[in-house]
Write a protein that holds these residues in place. Structure first.
Motif, PDB file in Angstrom:
ATOM      1  N   TRP A  30      13.965  25.217 -28.033  1.00 53.99           N
ATOM      2  CA  TRP A  30      14.260  26.267 -27.056  1.00 53.99           C
ATOM      3  C   TRP A  30      13.439  26.088 -25.789  1.00 53.99           C
ATOM      4  N   ASP A  31      13.991  26.565 -24.698  1.00 56.58           N
ATOM      5  CA  ASP A  31      13.310  26.510 -23.409  1.00 56.58           C
ATOM      6  C   ASP A  31      12.099  27.428 -23.443  1.00 56.58           C
ATOM      7  N   ASP A  32      11.065  27.041 -22.724  1.00 53.50           N
ATOM      8  CA  ASP A  32       9.884  27.891 -22.585  1.00 53.50           C
ATOM      9  C   ASP A  32       9.340  27.732 -21.176  1.00 53.50           C
ATOM     10  N   PRO A  33       8.534  28.679 -20.736  1.00 54.37           N
ATOM     11  CA  PRO A  33       8.028  28.615 -19.361  1.00 54.37           C
ATOM     12  C   PRO A  33       6.767  27.763 -19.218  1.00 54.37           C
ATOM     13  N   VAL A  34       6.347  27.084 -20.279  1.00 52.84           N
ATOM     14  CA  VAL A  34       5.058  26.407 -20.277  1.00 52.84           C
ATOM     15  C   VAL A  34       5.169  24.894 -20.110  1.00 52.84           C
ATOM     16  N   ASN A  35       6.004  24.258 -20.913  1.00 53.80           N
ATOM     17  CA  ASN A  35       6.031  22.793 -20.964  1.00 53.80           C
ATOM     18  C   ASN A  35       6.847  22.171 -19.837  1.00 53.80           C
ATOM     19  N   LEU A  36       6.312  21.105 -19.272  1.00 58.10           N
ATOM     20  CA  LEU A  36       7.007  20.375 -18.223  1.00 58.10           C
ATOM     21  C   LEU A  36       8.181  19.610 -18.813  1.00 58.10           C
ATOM     22  N   SER A  38       9.063  16.632 -18.143  1.00 61.55           N
ATOM     23  CA  SER A  38       8.620  15.279 -18.483  1.00 61.55           C
ATOM     24  C   SER A  38       7.934  15.260 -19.848  1.00 61.55           C
ATOM     25  N   TYR A  39       7.207  16.319 -20.168  1.00 63.60           N
ATOM     26  CA  TYR A  39       6.539  16.382 -21.472  1.00 63.60           C
ATOM     27  C   TYR A  39       7.557  16.532 -22.599  1.00 63.60           C
ATOM     28  N   VAL A  40       8.570  17.369 -22.395  1.00 66.29           N
ATOM     29  CA  VAL A  40       9.608  17.556 -23.412  1.00 66.29           C
ATOM     30  C   VAL A  40      10.325  16.221 -23.657  1.00 66.29           C
ATOM     31  N   THR A  41      10.637  15.496 -22.597  1.00 61.96           N
ATOM     32  CA  THR A  41      11.245  14.178 -22.728  1.00 61.96           C
ATOM     33  C   THR A  41      10.332  13.245 -23.515  1.00 61.96           C
ATOM     34  N   HIS A  42       9.062  13.264 -23.196  1.00 57.45           N
ATOM     35  CA  HIS A  42       8.074  12.436 -23.903  1.00 57.45           C
ATOM     36  C   HIS A  42       8.063  12.759 -25.403  1.00 57.45           C
ATOM     37  N   VAL A  43       8.066  14.038 -25.758  1.00 54.53           N
ATOM     38  CA  VAL A  43       8.048  14.440 -27.166  1.00 54.53           C
ATOM     39  C   VAL A  43       9.294  13.929 -27.875  1.00 54.53           C
ATOM     40  N   PHE A  44      10.451  14.100 -27.272  1.00 57.61           N
ATOM     41  CA  PHE A  44      11.694  13.654 -27.889  1.00 57.61           C
ATOM     42  C   PHE A  44      11.693  12.134 -28.097  1.00 57.61           C
ATOM     43  N   ARG A  45      11.139  11.406 -27.147  1.00 60.53           N
ATOM     44  CA  ARG A  45      11.077   9.946 -27.285  1.00 60.53           C
ATOM     45  C   ARG A  45      10.060   9.542 -28.346  1.00 60.53           C
ATOM     46  N   GLU A  46       8.897  10.171 -28.305  1.00 59.29           N
ATOM     47  CA  GLU A  46       7.829   9.787 -29.228  1.00 59.29           C
ATOM     48  C   GLU A  46       8.142  10.189 -30.665  1.00 59.29           C
ATOM     49  N   TYR A  47       8.545  11.435 -30.877  1.00 61.54           N
ATOM     50  CA  TYR A  47       8.743  11.918 -32.241  1.00 61.54           C
ATOM     51  C   TYR A  47      10.064  11.431 -32.849  1.00 61.54           C
ATOM     52  N   PHE A  48      11.156  11.616 -32.128  1.00 63.54           N
ATOM     53  CA  PHE A  48      12.464  11.258 -32.670  1.00 63.54           C
ATOM     54  C   PHE A  48      12.852   9.804 -32.404  1.00 63.54           C
ATOM     55  N   GLY A  49      12.174   9.160 -31.461  1.00 62.91           N
ATOM     56  CA  GLY A  49      12.502   7.781 -31.128  1.00 62.91           C
ATOM     57  C   GLY A  49      13.753   7.640 -30.288  1.00 62.91           C
ATOM     58  N   PHE A  50      14.128   8.725 -29.579  1.00 65.72           N
ATOM     59  CA  PHE A  50      15.315   8.667 -28.737  1.00 65.72           C
ATOM     60  C   PHE A  50      15.074   7.735 -27.553  1.00 65.72           C
ATOM     61  N   PRO A  51      16.110   7.023 -27.124  1.00 66.83           N
ATOM     62  CA  PRO A  51      15.979   6.267 -25.873  1.00 66.83           C
ATOM     63  C   PRO A  51      15.827   7.247 -24.702  1.00 66.83           C
ATOM     64  N   ARG A  52      15.304   6.751 -23.607  1.00 63.28           N
ATOM     65  CA  ARG A  52      15.017   7.624 -22.453  1.00 63.28           C
ATOM     66  C   ARG A  52      16.233   8.458 -22.041  1.00 63.28           C
ATOM     67  N   ASP A  53      17.418   7.846 -21.944  1.00 63.64           N
ATOM     68  CA  ASP A  53      18.610   8.572 -21.499  1.00 63.64           C
ATOM     69  C   ASP A  53      18.928   9.755 -22.420  1.00 63.64           C
ATOM     70  N   ARG A  54      18.877   9.527 -23.737  1.00 75.52           N
ATOM     71  CA  ARG A  54      19.191  10.602 -24.699  1.00 75.52           C
ATOM     72  C   ARG A  54      18.121  11.687 -24.653  1.00 75.52           C
ATOM     73  N   ALA A  55      16.856  11.290 -24.564  1.00 75.30           N
ATOM     74  CA  ALA A  55      15.764  12.263 -24.495  1.00 75.30           C
ATOM     75  C   ALA A  55      15.901  13.135 -23.247  1.00 75.30           C
ATOM     76  N   GLU A  56      16.253  12.525 -22.122  1.00 72.83           N
ATOM     77  CA  GLU A  56      16.425  13.283 -20.882  1.00 72.83           C
ATOM     78  C   GLU A  56      17.641  14.202 -20.966  1.00 72.83           C
ATOM     79  N   GLN A  57      18.714  13.730 -21.598  1.00 73.12           N
ATOM     80  CA  GLN A  57      19.909  14.562 -21.772  1.00 73.12           C
ATOM     81  C   GLN A  57      19.577  15.810 -22.590  1.00 73.12           C
ATOM     82  N   LEU A  58      18.843  15.632 -23.685  1.00 67.83           N
ATOM     83  CA  LEU A  58      18.459  16.782 -24.517  1.00 67.83           C
ATOM     84  C   LEU A  58      17.495  17.704 -23.779  1.00 67.83           C
ATOM     85  N   MET A  59      16.550  17.124 -23.043  1.00 66.12           N
ATOM     86  CA  MET A  59      15.608  17.936 -22.272  1.00 66.12           C
ATOM     87  C   MET A  59      16.354  18.778 -21.240  1.00 66.12           C
ATOM     88  N   LEU A  60      17.350  18.192 -20.581  1.00 66.56           N
ATOM     89  CA  LEU A  60      18.125  18.944 -19.592  1.00 66.56           C
ATOM     90  C   LEU A  60      18.942  20.053 -20.250  1.00 66.56           C
TER      91      LEU A  60
END
Length: 99
Positions: A30-36, A38-60
């Motif tokens: 869920w969206d929150d007013p705290v995390n950037l 870029s950080y959400v994208t980083h978490v998705f890439r690091e934890y789930f191993g998503f490629p940058r494009d997929r991580a950015e799509q989910l972050m958006l």
């Protein structure tokens, strides 16, 4: 002294609410007013191993729609993912996947 009594037990099983192990579950971030973003994208890439494009799509989706389904599968695994997201400081929940 009064005698010990046991409660009445209804042993009927409600099959409608019984757990179906084949029912898929989802981890939702869920969206929150705290995390950037870029950080959400980083978490998705690091934890789930998503490629940058997929991580950015989910972050958006999280940013624009307020949430995104980041994983689907067995309930126990989705709960582990949600806990991991909490450990990263993200707000995540687990829900049954719509049928």
């Amino acid at each position: 002294m009064s005698p010990i009594t046991t409660p009445d037990v209804d042993e009927r099983t409600d099959l409608v609410t019984a757990v179906d192990p084949d029912t898929p579950w989802q981890t939702v971030v869920w969206d929150d007013p705290v995390n950037l973003m870029s950080y959400v994208t980083h978490v998705f890439r690091e934890y789930f191993g998503f490629p940058r494009d997929r991580a950015e799509q989910l972050m958006l989706a999280v940013h624009n729609d307020g949430h995104a389904v980041v994983s689907e599968g067995a309930r126990e695994q989705m709960e582990l993912h949600a806990r991991a997201m909490h450990d990263y400081g993200l707000w995540a929940t687990v829900r049954k996947a719509p049928r």
